[in-house]
Design a protein around this motif. Structure first.
Motif: not given
Length: 437
Positions: A67, A69, A395-396, A402-404
């Motif tokens: 991920t 971050t 969203n990925k 961050a988060g992808h």
């Protein structure tokens, strides 16, 4: 701890079990926390960072596990303790590129024609070749690919996707269509003695049987449903619509009920319009696109995948010498359609129909998009954030934020100046795993 006066041994056993459960619970929580803190961290920098929308300078990206971050200006991002430092000067960091239209089970028709691949090569042989195709795709910097039909190889694409996910072979994250769906009598190969049962390159279905076929394909692993809204089955072998509007709506209704989407091969305006109204989220090819259809596409939020590289490649296989001979009608028409799409504000994705041309050469489509009038930065967006949205995966993947998922590539030079810089990947990470160090 309270004891049982009637049965002290039972009381002691129960208390021991409770104590053990508490200790094991604390141990499990500690291990879980340790596993999180022991994930490998990377602090990644390059001369420039393309975040999926804009080109940034003096940025850093932090990856932990699989991920992203943190991402942003270096002066706002601290280097994590024990992080591995990755730095490439004179290079550009981008999200993992996304191939929007591929056929991993095909290879260039100038090596072996399509009919022969479909009718004479076994599924096992084709799957073995495809393992090489997906590796080349990944090492070219494409960490995700949408594969739009096995072209006669059944559900081999589903199996290859699983092999990648299980870590058996390297390759991009795949979204697969399985067999794809065609109207009875429209698709090829054709021209064989009718006494023979010749396998065709997709699955035939019509009317109410479409419900069963769509559900069956989903049940066998299709991530999306691809339909051929037209094909070369006119009186003079010209492209003509296949499915009716009601048939397309029916397929889309069944597809949507499963949480999936329908995409459409369509070259004629009538077929494109039927597919758009019928619910397709992307139009593939669109060779004859006119302004009316382009406006409908924009109104409905449909993404256009022009597959320029396939048209150019097939035309050259037929003898056209690019840069020497006059431009054939097929190429002129494709340029016209592409310009109409841009002029009318249609969302344009990046997908070259790779397989028609060599896997690993995916950037050819991006070079042609620039040649046909798009700015390099727009082409970069098409191959990242635009494609991610077209695949409902925004969203990925497709952006550095961050988060992808940690899908990242570093290329030599600056692709916003020369898109051909994308032919020089220096470092590739997919899902937190480095494939080119």
């Amino acid at each position: 701890m309270k004891t049982n006066s009637k049965n002290p041994s039972l009381s002691i056993a129960i208390n021991l079990l409770l104590f053990t459960a508490i200790v094991l619970g604390k141990y499990t929580a500690a291990v879980a926390q340790a596993s999180k803190t022991n994930l490998i961290s990377y602090y990644i920098t390059a001369n420039k960072v393309f975040d999926g929308e804009n080109m940034q300078q003096n940025w850093a990206v932090i990856v932990q596990g699989n991920t992203i971050t943190a991402a942003g200006p270096k002066d706002k991002i601290a280097v994590p303790a024990n992080a591995k430092l990755i730095n490439y000067p004179n290079a550009t960091l981008t999200p993992g590129l996304i191939e929007g239209h591929s056929h991993i089970l095909l290879y260039p028709y100038n090596l072996t024609d399509w009919d022969t691949q479909v009718t004479k090569e076994s599924d096992a042989y084709r799957a073995a070749r495809a393992t090489v195709h997906v590796k080349k795709t990944l090492l070219a910097g494409f960490t995700t690919a949408r594969d739009l039909g096995s072209e006669g190889a059944g559900y081999a694409d589903v199996a290859i996707k699983r092999a990648i996910e299980d870590g058996i072979i390297p390759g991009p994250r795949l979204l697969v269509a399985g067999k794809a769906i065609v109207a009875t009598g429209s698709y090829g190969p054709k021209g064989y003695d009718l006494d023979q049962q010749i396998m065709i390159g997709a699955e035939e279905a019509d009317g109410n049987n479409l419900i069963k076929v769509v559900r069956d394909q989903i049940g066998k692993g299709a991530d999306l449903i691809k339909v051929y809204a037209d094909y070369r089955w006119g009186l003079n072998e010209e492209a003509m619509p296949t499915f009716t509007l009601d048939e397309l709506k029916l397929m889309n209704e069944v597809t949507r009920s499963s949480g999936r989407v329908m995409v459409a091969h369509a070259k004629t305006n009538e077929a494109m319009q039927r597919a758009i109204v019928g619910g397709a989220v992307t139009i593939e090819h669109g060779d004859l696109l006119n302004a009316e259809t382009a406006l409908l596409m924009k109104q409905k939020g449909v993404t256009y995948f022009p597959t320029l590289a396939a048209t150019e490649s097939v035309t050259q296989y037929k003898g056209w010498k690019k840069g020497v001979d006059a431009e054939p009608e097929a190429i002129t028409q494709k340029r016209k359609a592409f310009k109409i799409a841009m002029d009318n504000g249609v969302t344009i994705g990046m997908g070259g129909d790779v397989g028609v041309f060599a896997h690993g050469e995916n950037v050819l489509e991006m070079e042609l998009m620039v040649d046909y009038g798009m700015k390099p930065i727009q082409v970069l967006q098409a191959a990242t954030s635009v494609n991610a949205k077209a695949m409902q995966m925004q969203n990925k993947i497709g952006s550095i934020k961050a988060g992808h998922l940690a899908d990242l590539v570093i290329f030599e030079g600056d692709p916003s100046v020369s898109i051909s810089a994308l032919r020089k990947p220096l470092w590739v990470m997919k899902d937190g795993v480095i494939y080119i160090p």
